[in-house]
Scaffold this motif. Sequence first.
Motif, short mmCIF file in Angstrom:
data_model
loop_
_atom_site.label_atom_id
_atom_site.label_comp_id
_atom_site.label_asym_id
_atom_site.label_seq_id
_atom_site.Cartn_x
_atom_site.Cartn_y
_atom_site.Cartn_z
N TYR A 198 1.11 -7.09 -6.65
CA TYR A 198 2.54 -7.14 -6.34
C TYR A 198 2.77 -8.01 -5.12
O TYR A 198 1.99 -8.02 -4.16
CB TYR A 198 3.09 -5.75 -6.09
N GLY A 230 -0.38 -13.35 1.09
CA GLY A 230 -0.33 -11.91 1.32
C GLY A 230 0.05 -11.23 0.03
O GLY A 230 0.92 -11.71 -0.70
N PHE A 231 -0.60 -10.10 -0.29
CA PHE A 231 -0.31 -9.42 -1.55
C PHE A 231 -0.86 -7.99 -1.49
O PHE A 231 -1.60 -7.62 -0.56
CB PHE A 231 -0.91 -10.16 -2.74
N THR A 232 -0.49 -7.18 -2.46
CA THR A 232 -0.94 -5.80 -2.55
C THR A 232 -1.60 -5.58 -3.90
O THR A 232 -1.04 -5.95 -4.95
CB THR A 232 0.23 -4.83 -2.39
N LYS A 274 -5.08 1.52 -3.18
CA LYS A 274 -4.07 0.55 -2.81
C LYS A 274 -4.66 -0.33 -1.70
O LYS A 274 -5.15 0.20 -0.69
CB LYS A 274 -2.81 1.24 -2.31
N PRO A 312 -3.45 -3.50 0.53
CA PRO A 312 -2.58 -4.60 1.00
C PRO A 312 -3.44 -5.64 1.73
O PRO A 312 -4.07 -5.32 2.74
CB PRO A 312 -1.61 -3.91 1.96
N SER A 337 -4.13 -9.75 3.25
CA SER A 337 -3.67 -11.07 3.66
C SER A 337 -4.89 -11.97 3.73
O SER A 337 -5.93 -11.57 4.28
CB SER A 337 -2.98 -11.02 5.03
N ASP A 359 -3.56 -0.49 6.11
CA ASP A 359 -2.89 0.62 5.42
C ASP A 359 -3.37 0.72 3.97
O ASP A 359 -2.57 0.75 3.02
CB ASP A 359 -1.37 0.44 5.46
N ALA A 360 -4.68 0.78 3.80
CA ALA A 360 -5.29 0.81 2.48
C ALA A 360 -5.95 2.15 2.24
O ALA A 360 -6.32 2.87 3.18
CB ALA A 360 -6.31 -0.31 2.34
#
Length: 491
Positions: free
Chosen positions: A326, A338-340, A369, A371, A373, A384-385
Amino acid sequence: RRRVLRAAAVLALLCVAWRFAVPPLASRIARRYLDLGEPGSSSCTVEKITPFSLRVRGVRLGGGVPGAPRVDAIDADFTPWGLLRGRGVNVVATGIGADFSGVLPPQLAGKFSGTGLSAALSVEWTGDSGYRATLSGEALGLPLAGSARAAAALDGADAEIEIPGTGWRIEAQAGREADGTLRAAASLPDGRFDLSDPVVGPLAAAFSPEGFSLGALSGAATGVVECAMSPGAAVPEWNVGFRVFDLDASGRTGDSDFSLRGGRCWLPVKGWGAHWDVKPFGILFDSASADGLEVDRGSFWFRADLDTLLLTEGSLRAFGGTVRVYALHLALESLDAGFTLLLDNLDSGEVLKAIPGVAGRAEGKLYGKLPLSVRGDGTVFLRDAFLYSPPGEIGRLELDDASAVTDNLAATGVPPETCADLSRALANLDYTALRLDLAQDPGTGCGRLSVRLDGSAKEGKSEIPVKLELAFNGELQDMLNLGIKAAKAKH
């Protein structure tokens, strides 16, 4: 004598006017009717005009519009009585090109520098049948040939341009509708290609990034360009659609092999005059592999402008599950992204196989999950993974050598005895809980990594309970990138 002097004066005046007044006047008239709706955007200079010839130089169509075409010179030879007798007009246009700096990203615009098109166009009046034209020339080092027909009233025309010796050709039509709308369209019929194609081969080589090489390429392409100018409209409306399908490719990037099968994409663009909007477009494929990692059923949807590529949604089948992507934001000039990643129902055994430098076996499912970069130089930032095994399910982990894990833990200050116990447990572990959480402090940039591992390890006939909870604070980004480099070196 007075009559002779008067006639001589009139003739001299006509000559002076023809030399000094007619060309500027003709230039003003040409600029007026060449204008694309943006005042002052077009220009040209009539250098010579006689009853037998016309020379125009410096033609700029929409000079203020990025990508607007230009023609260095146009020469036309004709005679008034020749036109009446159907002998036509011979027109030669040279130095045809365009400035792509405002249309394409800087890296791509540079590829077109010094390239252009030179062409010779011959137009003949054929009486009631209208006009007939033939074209010959060269573009990007390739020969061009074409023909065109236009009705006597100039309310309809069609043309065809081809590259001799190839299957590439463009078909075009233009005409005026009942309400006065001028409409034109050009299409590229389905064309098959491979690396031996005289068009695709050189373009693929020119646009390949450094360290990227194609070993095989094949597929098909089609496209269409449509333009309409309604009565009273200030600028024309236009649409571009380009599609590639049945795309297969293989080659190397850096030290890794890659392949792609069943690729297809569709790129639609809509515009009004100099303004354009890239509509959402998709890239799909049946299967792909890179550096030993195999994925299939990829589907990615993008939005784009001149500087940025945005992935709105993407997914692929990998590691026995689904990876969804996303909000990938890619700066085309710097290649910073940058992506998740959302990890759904991944097979832990498949994930383990993909980790360089780690050998062993694993069973169970993983969710997570990530996130991310990624800078253009390859530096990775993760924040924040989380990654976890589903509650209530038992997984299994058997590492042949756990040093790839314990060495990194020891470098962060974990006691040697803890690393030794963990190494023995990871050799034969049934786990009921596996969870990793990474949180990044936006103020300090420091991170906190929490690791939880619950289960039981078998050592001989004994079964030893395992309950491990670790927390690390500090520059985890540095450790992450050092781990990536070390894994690549071992691999």
